[in-house]
Design an enzyme around this catalytic site. Structure first.
Site, PDB file in Angstrom:
ATOM      1  N   ARG A  18       0.818  -1.218   0.000  1.00 55.42           N
ATOM      2  CA  ARG A  18       0.000   0.000   0.000  1.00 55.42           C
ATOM      3  C   ARG A  18       0.849   1.264   0.000  1.00 55.42           C
ATOM      4  NH1 ARG A  18      -0.208  -3.028   4.431  1.00 55.42           N
ATOM      5  NH2 ARG A  18       0.207  -2.205   6.515  1.00 55.42           N
TER       6      ARG A  18
ATOM      7  N   GLU B 249      -5.939  -1.062   6.296  1.00 54.00           N
ATOM      8  CA  GLU B 249      -5.013  -2.196   6.321  1.00 54.00           C
ATOM      9  C   GLU B 249      -3.844  -1.911   7.257  1.00 54.00           C
ATOM     10  OE1 GLU B 249      -4.211  -5.002   2.802  1.00 54.00           O
ATOM     11  OE2 GLU B 249      -2.395  -3.784   2.854  1.00 54.00           O
TER      12      GLU B 249
END
Length: 556
Positions: free
Chosen positions: A277, A362
């Site tokens: 990410r 996340e």
């Protein structure tokens, strides 16, 4: 008055000396409103706004006073946040469960500062990868990269999921005005066969370049989609040796990529100290460079680097990511907020909330601290949002009159790439009016007066008035962008990356692992074989067994 939603468990900060100050601030602020705070302080906007790396943050419409802000900064000092920031930039192993640093900032380091991992300066390898990316990009844009029939590349198809998909897509969509003429971009992420099928309908095998983005080269969705695309290419008349003309890889598993049919010189590195990410700044950003041009990819890095330097060096009280992160802690742990809305007032930034969902949820969706102890407090909020003004005709109803406290980030450029009539002026006016309406609300007397002016009288006016009351006193930030350029986009994304780190540090959790993602993959591996014809009868719970049988009855 502020929302009094019950707090979910004790704050994680109750061991810190200044936690009690914030609890007192919460009680004091119940006695006032944002409207009153603005009325009492004509300089409130100047007091609670700052500029950094081309972005301007107005945080004056937050439920804070000078004492609140001082207590938040003191709390950050209790948590040794400054030390945490330096540890992050110094390459210490802040990802303590995987024993790795988190050095995505190195990927966009535009200065001369060495950045070391285990004593080794990683900047030479990063610069070499950038040189390779530039050479490839120029080769494609100059029409020198040819497909198996001798035609130049026109379609760039990114095959990846999670951070290998959301980040590049957000940047490319956000910078649509910079897309190179003649280049078309596509994404295949989902394992749903319709995802690949719809993209393959739009592209020409002779002019398509597929980029397989997978650190391990074994991520299920990416692996299946890559194999499907390779077979499609072969079915169109290409030979196995032609695969290398149409496929690149970004992976640390060179052996598997070569076995797939990709030439080793067209495999780009992915380092284990970069989380998915946080990876758009690496060769995972190849689709960005190929679609927008390498000069714009470098400008993206420059903007992020400017925000990195601000975050690394600015005092906590004047540090934009720190302030945004601490405000999130204030609302989430002291005021009872459970979600946070990000509302970009720019069509091109429509993918920003999707990327931030992964980045934030996340990273900080954790239920144990760094020591592995179960936490007794809430951590990461739910992140959501969409482009303005669409939401004003939908979920803004809940923001204005719902029972939940939901802090909002409005993201609005003052200049548009498409100056058509009065459109952008109205768009910006709506962003400001929504922020102001959340703050001011509308009381019962104002609602009645409005109805009387419209000709409603007596019992009818009394009845309707209560439905038109807006509580107000609802907090928001206004992030003002000069214009959505590559530099501005880089700074914006880096701002939110650092905000996430600040909150994870305050909550004492590891923002850089994602063990929760792994469980679903593992269970999928156990269920898939039971869906095959002739497989042994499943032995799961009654619900799962019944749903497996339903599938097999239709597909066997």
């Amino acid at each position: 008055m502020m929302n009094n939603r019950t707090l979910q468990g004790p704050t994680p900060l109750d061991a810190f000396a200044h936690n009690e100050d914030l609890l007192k601030q919460r009680e004091l602020l119940k006695q006032t409103t944002l409207k009153q705070l603005f009325a009492e302080d004509p300089d409130r906007f100047n007091r609670y706004s700052l500029q950094a790396a081309s972005l301007f943050l107005d945080y004056s419409k937050n439920l804070i006073t000078e004492d609140t802000l001082k207590a938040l900064i003191n709390l950050a000092n209790d948590a040794k946040l400054s030390d945490g920031i330096q540890a992050l930039f110094n390459g210490e192993k802040v990802n303590n469960t995987e024993h790795r640093p988190a050095l995505h900032m190195a990927l966009r380091n535009r200065g001369d500062r060495e950045i070391k991992v285990d004593g080794q300066d990683v900047m030479p390898a990063i610069k070499d990868t950038l040189r390779r990316m530039q050479a490839l990009t120029e080769k494609v844009h100059n029409g020198e990269w040819l497909g198996y029939t001798g035609k130049p590349i026109k379609h760039i198809i990114n095959i990846g999921i999670g951070g290998s998909f959301l980040g590049p897509k957000m940047v490319i969509e956000g910078l649509t005005p910079y897309i190179k003429e003649g280049i078309k971009h596509h994404y295949i992420a989902n394992v749903d066969p319709s995802d690949a099928a719809e993209v393959l309908k739009q592209v020409d095998p002779e002019t398509s370049l597929f980029i397989i983005a997978s650190k391990s080269f074994s991520t299920l969705e990416t692996k299946l989609n890559a194999e499907t695309c390779r077979q499609w290419l072969l079915d169109q008349g290409a030979k196995q040796e032609d695969v290398q003309k149409h496929f690149l890889a970004v992976s640390s598993n060179v052996e598997k990529a070569v076995a797939f049919g990709i030439c080793e010189e067209n495999i780009y590195p992915m380092w284990d100290w970069v989380g998915g990410r946080y990876s758009l700044w690496s060769a995972i950003g190849m689709p960005i460079a190929l679609t927008l041009g390498f000069d714009n990819f470098l400008a993206l890095l420059e903007g992020a680097y400017a925000m990195d330097e601000h975050f690394r060096t600015a005092p906590l009280a004047e540090n934009m990511p720190v302030l945004m992160g601490l405000l999130g802690v204030w609302y989430h742990n002291y005021m009872g907020a459970a979600s946070h809305a990000v509302l970009p007032y720019d069509k091109y930034l429509g993918e920003l909330p999707n990327h931030l969902q992964q980045l934030d949820m996340e990273s900080n969706g954790k239920s144990v601290n760094k020591a592995g102890e179960t936490v007794t407090y809430t951590t990461g909020p739910v992140i959501w949002g969409d482009v303005g003004t669409n939401g004003q005709h939908a979920y803004h109803q809940l923001l204005h009159q719902g029972t939940a406290l939901i802090p909002v980030d409005f993201v609005a450029p003052v200049e548009t790439h498409n100056p058509i009539g009065e459109h952008h002026r109205w768009l910006y006016a709506n962003a400001l009016s929504q922020s102001r309406a959340l703050m001011t609300g509308k009381n019962l007397e104002e609602a009645k007066a409005e109805l009387l002016a419209a000709g409603k009288v007596g019992a009818e006016a009394d009845h309707i008035a209560s439905h038109k009351v807006h509580p107000g006193n609802r907090p928001s930030n206004m992030l003002v962008l000069p214009k959505v350029t590559p530099e501005v986009m880089g700074a914006l994304v880096a701002l939110y990356e650092h905000k996430v780190f600040v909150q994870g540090h305050m909550w004492q959790i590891n923002s850089f692992d994602q063990w929760g993602v792994e469980l679903g993959k593992q269970l999928g591996d156990t269920i898939y074989p039971t869906l095959l014809a002739g497989a042994e009868a499943p032995e799961f719970d009654s619900s799962t067994n019944a749903l497996i049988k339903m599938f097999r009855d239709k597909n066997d």
